[in-house]
Scaffold this active site. Structure first.
Site, short mmCIF file in Angstrom:
data_model
loop_
_atom_site.label_atom_id
_atom_site.label_comp_id
_atom_site.label_asym_id
_atom_site.label_seq_id
_atom_site.Cartn_x
_atom_site.Cartn_y
_atom_site.Cartn_z
N HIS A 86 -24.56 -107.01 -71.03
CA HIS A 86 -23.65 -106.21 -71.87
C HIS A 86 -22.67 -107.13 -72.59
O HIS A 86 -22.27 -108.17 -72.06
CB HIS A 86 -22.94 -105.12 -71.07
CG HIS A 86 -22.04 -105.60 -69.96
ND1 HIS A 86 -20.72 -105.95 -70.16
CD2 HIS A 86 -22.26 -105.77 -68.64
CE1 HIS A 86 -20.18 -106.31 -69.01
NE2 HIS A 86 -21.10 -106.22 -68.07
N ASP A 88 -19.68 -105.93 -74.06
CA ASP A 88 -18.29 -105.50 -73.96
C ASP A 88 -17.64 -106.15 -72.75
O ASP A 88 -18.32 -106.57 -71.81
CB ASP A 88 -18.20 -103.98 -73.88
CG ASP A 88 -18.82 -103.42 -72.60
OD1 ASP A 88 -19.98 -103.80 -72.30
OD2 ASP A 88 -18.17 -102.64 -71.89
N GLU A 150 -20.52 -101.00 -70.91
CA GLU A 150 -20.69 -101.03 -69.46
C GLU A 150 -19.36 -101.01 -68.74
O GLU A 150 -19.20 -100.36 -67.70
CB GLU A 150 -21.50 -102.27 -69.07
CG GLU A 150 -21.99 -102.27 -67.62
CD GLU A 150 -20.95 -102.78 -66.63
OE1 GLU A 150 -21.08 -102.49 -65.42
OE2 GLU A 150 -20.01 -103.48 -67.04
#
Length: 444
Positions: A86, A88, A150
């Site tokens: 992920h 983020d 996430e």
């Protein structure tokens, strides 16, 4: 040294440079003001994957943060491997507590510091390194899926998996978002606890009262709340809520000295609970009070507080059901308030625990790859925290084998200040993944 291991080393400088560029992007989806940065991050990831040789790269979203899907087709008869990470990151918290700027990657003593250096932009770097080491043409099909929310609980993940099922379907799923036993010993994560939380509010009077006039006769809400929260554990620190599930943990040694070193436990503070550390950390429920709303000290007066509330977080052992455990916690809170205080419980988020059957040819291939890359057998471990999306992947692709790997170590401090990546771990993790792709290609 095999040619493939040498090629991983050859591509690592460029991979590190790309990782540092990604870390400079403040991709905090939880902060609405920085959501354009998440979009910029997705665009940067998509360009890196295109440059690496993926022919089909897409930025997708289903009502949430942008994710990236990149696909390289499988040779005839070969399996397809889905590589997850992920892009983020968690908010950085108090910047003044960082030893270097959180979004300016900085190397110190073999570690790269910065928010997302490990969790989980290093997962993206691992996938890039493994793919580049194969010259953009591995012996298996490779799909890279890089999620964008996430750290906010993956609220749109189920929609992404449903809407793009055909693009994401794979025989093996490698989720690079977990820990290693140490910087020298790798781990394969084979169990994860689930999550359930709620907010409990207690009320005792319909307005504040002078504590000198009514203290000792009328209970205040904060005292009630403290006593209610204390009832969640027995005197040894074991969870005291009835009806919760307990599993069995792997038999690994986790010494008191390591607990103290890994956690920063203060001098004189003792561990809580009974059983081995692995049992308590991976296979038993845990309950933590993570927030309280009441009168701040600066605004306090000699007044009986009429209402107070707390947020309670529970970890669910593998084999238990998150919804059933939240119901048990709710019953306990409703039934244990002292002095007849009124209790209101508002349910929050849930995430299911997950246990993995770590046997068979795919796991055999993974163990061989880890042994060759690290020079040490991987330790099968659990994770005390929760990664609810793993259960979502298992539900969406029930026939796929799931491997949970990672680039973190006990000193990473993911989610905390001064997060860092051990650069030697990055090399070993990338090497293991490149070797895994090679071995999976032999399975055919």
């Amino acid at each position: 040294m095999s040619d493939l291991i040498a090629r991983v080393r050859d591509v690592l400088p460029s991979v590190r440079a790309d990782l540092e560029d990604l870390v400079r992007i403040e991709s905090v989806w939880a902060d609405p003001a920085r959501r354009p940065e998440v979009e910029r991050s997705a665009d940067a990831v998509s360009k890196l994957l295109s440059q690496a040789g993926f022919g089909d790269v897409r930025i997708v979203a289903e009502g949430g943060a942008p994710a990236v899907i990149a696909r390289h087709p499988a040779p005839a008869g070969a399996p397809t491997v889905l590589l997850y990470a992920h892009h983020d990151v968690q908010p950085e918290g108090d910047r003044s507590q960082w030893h270097s700027p959180p979004f300016e990657p900085t190397e110190r003593d073999g570690r790269l510091y910065g928010r997302g250096t490990a969790d989980d932009k290093a997962g993206i770097a691992t996938h890039l390194a493994a793919f580049r080491a194969h010259g953009g043409d591995p012996p298996v099909g490779v799909t890279v899926f890089v999620e964008g929310e996430e750290e906010s609980g993956s609220p749109s993940l189920a929609r992404l998996l449903s809407a793009h099922r055909d693009l994401l379907a794979a025989d093996v799923i490698v989720i690079a978002d977990s820990d290693n036993w140490s910087t020298d010993i790798p781990s394969l994560t084979v169990s994860l606890r689930g999550l359930a939380d709620c907010v409990v509010e207690v009320a005792t009077i319909d307005h504040g009262l002078h504590s000198g006039m009514w203290g000792g006769v009328v209970p205040d809400a904060l005292t009630v709340l403290v006593r209610l929260l204390a009832s969640l554990h027995d005197d040894d620190g074991n969870v005291a809520v009835a009806g919760l599930h307990e599993a069995t943990a792997a038999n690994v040694e986790y010494t008191p000295e390591r607990v103290r070193a890994d956690t920063g436990l203060l001098e004189g503070v003792r561990e809580i609970g009974s059983g081995s550390v692995a049992q308590r950390l991976w296979a038993k429920p845990a309950i933590t009070v993570i927030g309280i709303d009441t009168t701040p000290i600066a605004q306090a007066s000699n007044t009986l507080i009429p209402r107070a509330r707390a947020k309670v977080s529970m970890r669910v052992a593998p084999g238990g059901g998150a919804a059933e455990h939240l119901a048990a916690l709710t019953r306990h809170l409703e039934q244990h308030a002292p002095w007849g205080a009124q209790v209101t419980v508002t349910p929050g988020d849930i995430g299911e625990p997950y246990a993995i059957d770590a046997g068979g040819p795919v796991y055999d291939a993974a163990r061989h790859a880890f042994r060759e890359a690290w020079g040490h057998d991987a330790v099968d471990t659990g994770v005390g925290g929760s990664i609810p999306f793993i259960a979502a992947f298992a539900a969406a692709f029930p026939e796929a084998e799931i491997l949970v790997t990672g680039v973190e170590d006990p000193d990473t401090q993911a989610h905390s200040i001064n997060e860092s990546l051990h650069l030697g771990v990055l090399e070993r993790a990338a090497t293991a993944e490149a070797l895994l792709l090679e071995r999976l290609g032999r399975l055919g």
